[in-house]
Write an enzyme that holds these catalytic residues in place. Structure first.
Site, PDB file in Angstrom:
ATOM      1  N   ASP A  97       1.039  -1.083  -0.016  1.00  0.00           N
ATOM      2  CA  ASP A  97       0.065  -0.230   0.126  1.00  0.00           C
ATOM      3  C   ASP A  97       0.773   1.378  -0.101  1.00  0.00           C
ATOM      4  O   ASP A  97       0.639   2.257  -0.852  1.00  0.00           O
ATOM      5  CB  ASP A  97      -1.077   0.026   1.351  1.00  0.00           C
ATOM      6  CG  ASP A  97      -0.321  -0.208   2.689  1.00  0.00           C
ATOM      7  OD1 ASP A  97       0.922  -0.584   2.702  1.00  0.00           O
ATOM      8  OD2 ASP A  97      -0.958   0.013   3.506  1.00  0.00           O
ATOM      9  N   ASP A 100       7.195   3.708   3.490  1.00  0.00           N
ATOM     10  CA  ASP A 100       7.259   4.602   4.394  1.00  0.00           C
ATOM     11  C   ASP A 100       8.738   4.884   4.776  1.00  0.00           C
ATOM     12  O   ASP A 100       9.442   5.494   4.032  1.00  0.00           O
ATOM     13  CB  ASP A 100       6.225   4.751   5.328  1.00  0.00           C
ATOM     14  CG  ASP A 100       6.340   5.832   6.416  1.00  0.00           C
ATOM     15  OD1 ASP A 100       6.542   7.111   6.167  1.00  0.00           O
ATOM     16  OD2 ASP A 100       6.001   5.783   7.716  1.00  0.00           O
TER      17      ASP A 100
END
Ligand code: IMP
Length: 175
Positions: A97, A100
């Protein structure tokens, strides 16, 4: 808490179609393609993306835990469950998804490399390059975003908001 739309459903759909076309072209002729869905955040993206891929492939699922409840990485990433079986010599494409800090994908890559795949690549819907702690290469990126906490289209805050059709910035400082 305030939700501000960042990427609407039409842009997401168009980009998912483009990513599917790229993957179709790059993996044409591939005999042993395995698409790995990283749970939980990528399940919506995964479901849309695989329907844009016209090749033959199998699906696998791995559940990672990197965030407790909150917006900052706990710094420890664990593989909670994995359905992988006999993927030696496969071409593995991880569907994430968001990348980071890069800690999750680094740990995941180490785990997947232990199965001796023929190739290992990653497709991430979102990328937050300014947050990186580990250098990682992402082969397909949907959208690069600023250092903002986003929810929707499968991404959560404390397990909520996954059902939002658009990707929104969640500002916890606002009432
Ligand atoms: P990393 O290990 O720091 O790269 O984090 C990867 C995981 O953290 C993602 O798969 C998400 O589950 C979660 N994450 C990172 N940023 C966000 C965000 O902005 N919203 C929701 N989840 C996020």
């Amino acid at each position: 808490m305030k939700l501000t739309p960042l990427i609407d459903r039409r842009r997401i759909q168009k980009r998912v179609e483009e990513l599917g076309s790229e993957i179709n072209a790059d993996y044409t002729g591939c005999q042993n393609l395995v698409l790995v869905c990283i749970l939980r955040g990528s399940f919506v993206f995964f479901a849309d993306l695989i329907r844009q891929i016209s090749l033959s492939f199998s699906c696998e699922f791995i559940q990672l835990e990197s965030y407790g409840c909150g917006v900052d990485s706990s710094g420890s990433v664990k593989i909670i469950s994995s359905s992988l079986d006999n993927i030696e010599n496969s071409d593995i494409l991880v569907i994430e998804d968001i990348v980071d800090t890069g800690l999750s994908i680094t740990i995941l890559y180490d785990y997947l490399l232990s199965f001796s795949p023929r190739s290992l690549k990653c497709c991430s819907l979102l990328d937050k390059p300014s947050r990186r702690q580990q250098p990682v290469s992402i082969n397909y990126v949907g959208f690069s975003i600023e250092n903002q906490f986003v929810v929707g289209y499968g991404l959560d805050y404390d397990q909520f908001y996954r059902n939002l059709p658009d990707i929104c910035v969640l500002d916890l400082s606002k009432p």
